[in-house]
Design a protein around this motif. Structure first.
Motif, PDB file in Angstrom:
ATOM      1  N   ASP A  34       0.863  -1.151  -0.095  1.00  0.00           N
ATOM      2  CA  ASP A  34       0.130  -0.001  -0.144  1.00  0.00           C
ATOM      3  C   ASP A  34       1.066   1.200   0.081  1.00  0.00           C
ATOM      4  N   THR A  36       0.381   5.505   1.028  1.00  0.00           N
ATOM      5  CA  THR A  36      -0.120   6.494   1.658  1.00  0.00           C
ATOM      6  C   THR A  36      -0.441   7.900   0.709  1.00  0.00           C
ATOM      7  N   LYS A  57      -5.425   9.079   2.797  1.00  0.00           N
ATOM      8  CA  LYS A  57      -6.034   7.679   2.580  1.00  0.00           C
ATOM      9  C   LYS A  57      -4.728   6.652   2.273  1.00  0.00           C
ATOM     10  N   THR A  58      -4.704   5.444   2.864  1.00  0.00           N
ATOM     11  CA  THR A  58      -4.079   4.393   2.313  1.00  0.00           C
ATOM     12  C   THR A  58      -4.641   3.720   1.292  1.00  0.00           C
ATOM     13  N   GLN A  59      -3.825   3.511   0.305  1.00  0.00           N
ATOM     14  CA  GLN A  59      -4.364   2.586  -0.969  1.00  0.00           C
ATOM     15  C   GLN A  59      -3.441   1.600  -1.106  1.00  0.00           C
ATOM     16  N   ARG A  60      -4.184   0.402  -1.386  1.00  0.00           N
ATOM     17  CA  ARG A  60      -3.572  -0.833  -1.866  1.00  0.00           C
ATOM     18  C   ARG A  60      -2.840  -0.770  -3.250  1.00  0.00           C
ATOM     19  N   SER A  68      -6.236  -5.562 -10.034  1.00  0.00           N
ATOM     20  CA  SER A  68      -6.327  -4.039 -10.005  1.00  0.00           C
ATOM     21  C   SER A  68      -7.652  -3.854 -10.780  1.00  0.00           C
TER      22      SER A  68
END
Length: 175
Positions: A34, A36, A57-60, A68
Motif C-alpha cells: 500500500d 499513503t 488515505k492508504t491505498q492498496r 487491480s
C-alpha cells in the motif's frame, strides 16, 4: 519523479467532483502492498477566513492488472476517463481524447465483475457516447471550416458540451 502536484481551482461547490491519478514507478520494487496518499486543500470562505483540510488515505497497490481491474471503483475510473478525455478534446486533440475513452472502456469491460461495476460501465458508455458525439461534431466542423489555432474562441455547441463534460459529476457514474 515528483511526489507532489498542485492544482489551483476557481470557485468550488459541493457539486464539483475532482479526480486525480497517480502511478507507482514500475522500475522500483514495491516494499509494501500500500501507499499513503495525502491531499491538502487550502480554501477561503465567504467570511474571508482561510482554511486547510487534510485528507489522508492508504491505498492498496498491485502490479497485477487483473487484480487491480477487479477491485477498482469503476464509477471513479469512469468519471476520471470522461473528465480527462473532455480536457484533451478541449485542447483540440480529438483523436487522443477518443483513444483515451476507448482505452478506459476496455479496462472497465475487463473489470465488470460486480453489479456496481456493471452499472458504472453502462453509465460510462452513455456519457462516453455523448462526448464522442460532441468530438465527432467538432472534428466535422474542423474538416469543413479548418482547424482553428485559437481553441479559446470556440463557441459552437459541441465545444460547450465538451466543457460541460469536463465537470461531469460522480453522481452520473455512481450506482
Amino acid at each position: 519523479m515528483s511526489n507532489r502536484a498542485l492544482r489551483e481551482m476557481g470557485n468550488v461547490t459541493e457539486d464539483i467532483d475532482l479526480t486525480f491519478g497517480f502511478t507507482v514507478d514500475p522500475t522500483v520494487p514495491l516494499k509494501h502492498d500500500d501507499v499513503t496518499i495525502q491531499a491538502q486543500i487550502i480554501y477561503s470562505r465567504l467570511d474571508g477566513g482561510r482554511y486547510l483540510r487534510v485528507i489522508t488515505k492508504t491505498q492498496r497497490v498491485t502490479s497485477k492488472r487483473e487484480e487491480s481491474e477487479v477491485s477498482m471503483d469503476a464509477s471513479i475510473v469512469a468519471l476520471k476517463a470522461v473528465q480527462e478525455s473532455a480536457k484533451i478534446a478541449q485542447l483540440g486533440d480529438y483523436q487522443k481524447a477518443r483513444i483515451n475513452l476507448i482505452s478506459h472502456q476496455r479496462m472497465l469491460q475487463r473489470g465488470m465483475k460486480r453489479r456496481d461495476q456493471q452499472r458504472a460501465y453502462i453509465n460510462f458508455i452513455k456519457q462516453g457516447e455523448k462526448l464522442d458525439g460532441f468530438m465527432r461534431e467538432a472534428q466535422a466542423q474542423e474538416a469543413i471550416f479548418g482547424k482553428s489555432e485559437d481553441t479559446s474562441n470556440r463557441d459552437d455547441s459541441a465545444a460547450k458540451n465538451i466543457v460541460q463534460m469536463k465537470g461531469a459529476p460522480l453522481s452520473v457514474f455512481a450506482c
